[in-house]
Design a protein around this motif. Sequence first.
Motif, PDB file in Angstrom:
ATOM      1  N   GLY A  96       5.197  12.174  -5.612  1.00  0.00           N
ATOM      2  CA  GLY A  96       3.981  11.445  -5.919  1.00  0.00           C
ATOM      3  C   GLY A  96       4.175   9.946  -6.082  1.00  0.00           C
ATOM      4  N   ASN A  97       3.071   9.216  -6.021  1.00  0.00           N
ATOM      5  CA  ASN A  97       3.092   7.764  -6.167  1.00  0.00           C
ATOM      6  C   ASN A  97       3.786   7.343  -7.462  1.00  0.00           C
ATOM      7  OD1 ASN A  97       1.605   7.727  -3.839  1.00  0.00           O
ATOM      8  ND2 ASN A  97      -0.354   7.347  -4.861  1.00  0.00           N
ATOM      9  N   THR A  98       4.494   6.224  -7.407  1.00  0.00           N
ATOM     10  CA  THR A  98       5.150   5.677  -8.592  1.00  0.00           C
ATOM     11  C   THR A  98       4.745   4.223  -8.773  1.00  0.00           C
ATOM     12  OG1 THR A  98       7.117   5.027  -7.319  1.00  0.00           O
ATOM     13  CG2 THR A  98       7.138   7.214  -8.335  1.00  0.00           C
ATOM     14  N   ARG A 117       0.807  -1.208   0.000  1.00  0.00           N
ATOM     15  CA  ARG A 117       0.000   0.000   0.000  1.00  0.00           C
ATOM     16  C   ARG A 117       0.837   1.253   0.000  1.00  0.00           C
ATOM     17  NH1 ARG A 117      -3.038   0.999   4.293  1.00  0.00           N
ATOM     18  NH2 ARG A 117      -2.069  -0.429   5.725  1.00  0.00           N
ATOM     19  N   ARG A 118       2.153   1.111  -0.012  1.00  0.00           N
ATOM     20  CA  ARG A 118       3.014   2.292   0.057  1.00  0.00           C
ATOM     21  C   ARG A 118       3.387   2.734  -1.346  1.00  0.00           C
ATOM     22  NH1 ARG A 118       5.282   3.425   4.806  1.00  0.00           N
ATOM     23  NH2 ARG A 118       7.070   4.356   3.786  1.00  0.00           N
ATOM     24  N   GLY A 119       2.732   3.784  -1.834  1.00  0.00           N
ATOM     25  CA  GLY A 119       3.023   4.218  -3.180  1.00  0.00           C
ATOM     26  C   GLY A 119       3.818   5.492  -3.257  1.00  0.00           C
ATOM     27  N   GLY A 120       3.752   6.336  -2.243  1.00  0.00           N
ATOM     28  CA  GLY A 120       4.445   7.604  -2.253  1.00  0.00           C
ATOM     29  C   GLY A 120       4.574   8.124  -0.845  1.00  0.00           C
ATOM     30  N   VAL A 121       5.174   9.282  -0.702  1.00  0.00           N
ATOM     31  CA  VAL A 121       5.359   9.845   0.620  1.00  0.00           C
ATOM     32  C   VAL A 121       4.020  10.082   1.282  1.00  0.00           C
ATOM     33  CG1 VAL A 121       6.122  11.864   1.886  1.00  0.00           C
ATOM     34  CG2 VAL A 121       7.542  10.930   0.079  1.00  0.00           C
ATOM     35  N   GLY A 122       3.804   9.453   2.433  1.00  0.00           N
ATOM     36  CA  GLY A 122       2.581   9.658   3.174  1.00  0.00           C
ATOM     37  C   GLY A 122       1.365   9.037   2.536  1.00  0.00           C
ATOM     38  N   ALA A 123       1.541   8.166   1.539  1.00  0.00           N
ATOM     39  CA  ALA A 123       0.389   7.627   0.827  1.00  0.00           C
ATOM     40  C   ALA A 123      -0.486   6.773   1.714  1.00  0.00           C
ATOM     41  CB  ALA A 123       0.867   6.811  -0.373  1.00  0.00           C
ATOM     42  N   SER A 124       0.050   6.246   2.826  1.00  0.00           N
ATOM     43  CA  SER A 124      -0.717   5.363   3.686  1.00  0.00           C
ATOM     44  C   SER A 124      -1.420   6.100   4.814  1.00  0.00           C
ATOM     45  CB  SER A 124       0.213   4.305   4.281  1.00  0.00           C
ATOM     46  OG  SER A 124       1.198   4.928   5.066  1.00  0.00           O
ATOM     47  N   THR A 125      -1.237   7.401   4.937  1.00  0.00           N
ATOM     48  CA  THR A 125      -1.835   8.127   6.045  1.00  0.00           C
ATOM     49  C   THR A 125      -3.265   8.497   5.727  1.00  0.00           C
ATOM     50  OG1 THR A 125      -1.137  10.271   5.223  1.00  0.00           O
ATOM     51  CG2 THR A 125       0.395   9.110   6.650  1.00  0.00           C
ATOM     52  N   ALA A 126      -4.090   8.657   6.786  1.00  0.00           N
ATOM     53  CA  ALA A 126      -5.500   8.967   6.597  1.00  0.00           C
ATOM     54  C   ALA A 126      -5.677  10.293   5.886  1.00  0.00           C
ATOM     55  CB  ALA A 126      -6.204   8.998   7.949  1.00  0.00           C
ATOM     56  N   ALA A 127      -4.824  11.256   6.209  1.00  0.00           N
ATOM     57  CA  ALA A 127      -4.953  12.576   5.591  1.00  0.00           C
ATOM     58  C   ALA A 127      -4.318  12.621   4.219  1.00  0.00           C
ATOM     59  CB  ALA A 127      -4.305  13.630   6.480  1.00  0.00           C
TER      60      ALA A 127
END
Length: 228
Positions: free
Chosen positions: A194-196, A8-18
């Motif tokens: 951004g997500n990669t 689920r980790r696609g980019g910086v902070g991509a897994s956070t609720a916000a």
Amino acid sequence: MTDTNSGRRGGVGASTAAGLLLALALGGCGSGMTGTSDAGAPPSAAVDSPPPAPAAAAPSVSTPAAAVPPAAGPAALARSEPVTLEIPAIGVRTDLLKLGLRENGSLEVPQDSGNGAPASWYNGSPTPGERGPSVILGHVNSPNGRGGVFADLRKLVPGMDIAVSRADGSTAVFTSDRGALYGKDSFPTLEVYGNTSGPELRLITCDGYDPATGLFDDNYVIYAKLKA
């Protein structure tokens, strides 16, 4: 911001609720190298110091990029925190600090007491080898007048290898894809953070020193993709 599910980790902070996404503001690059940062509204910029004082980085908050399907290529590695960074072509070998965000949302930067600071991995980004852009920051100079750990980052050309040893004993080897210079008032947040579709690496430092102000006006970013 350190979710252990690599899928689920696609980019910086991509897994956070916000859905936090950072806009670089290398504001800890000012003289004195205390690691203070100068985060502004996204996309923000950074400030670095002249040869007697080094560079670093700091971000602010924005919305994340949309999810990106996995890409063909080397399989993403399981989560494992980075230990050292090596770039043989430019003579870099550095232990890696693990730094996060300050209360104001700016990125912590390596503090340099005068003898050069190691590079640092932003611990809210994927670990090197996980899917998404792993972010490593380094100073371009040092208060002792010598170059910082990323002083020669501009010499890194496409095709050169970057190796990150990890806590589980594995090594993630990346290939440099390109370098880019960005003014701090026009930093492309989504392009960098951004997500990669696959595991990638971002090496970031300051650039564009202005002797009139004693500050660096730009950021220099190396983009790299997982090789093995």
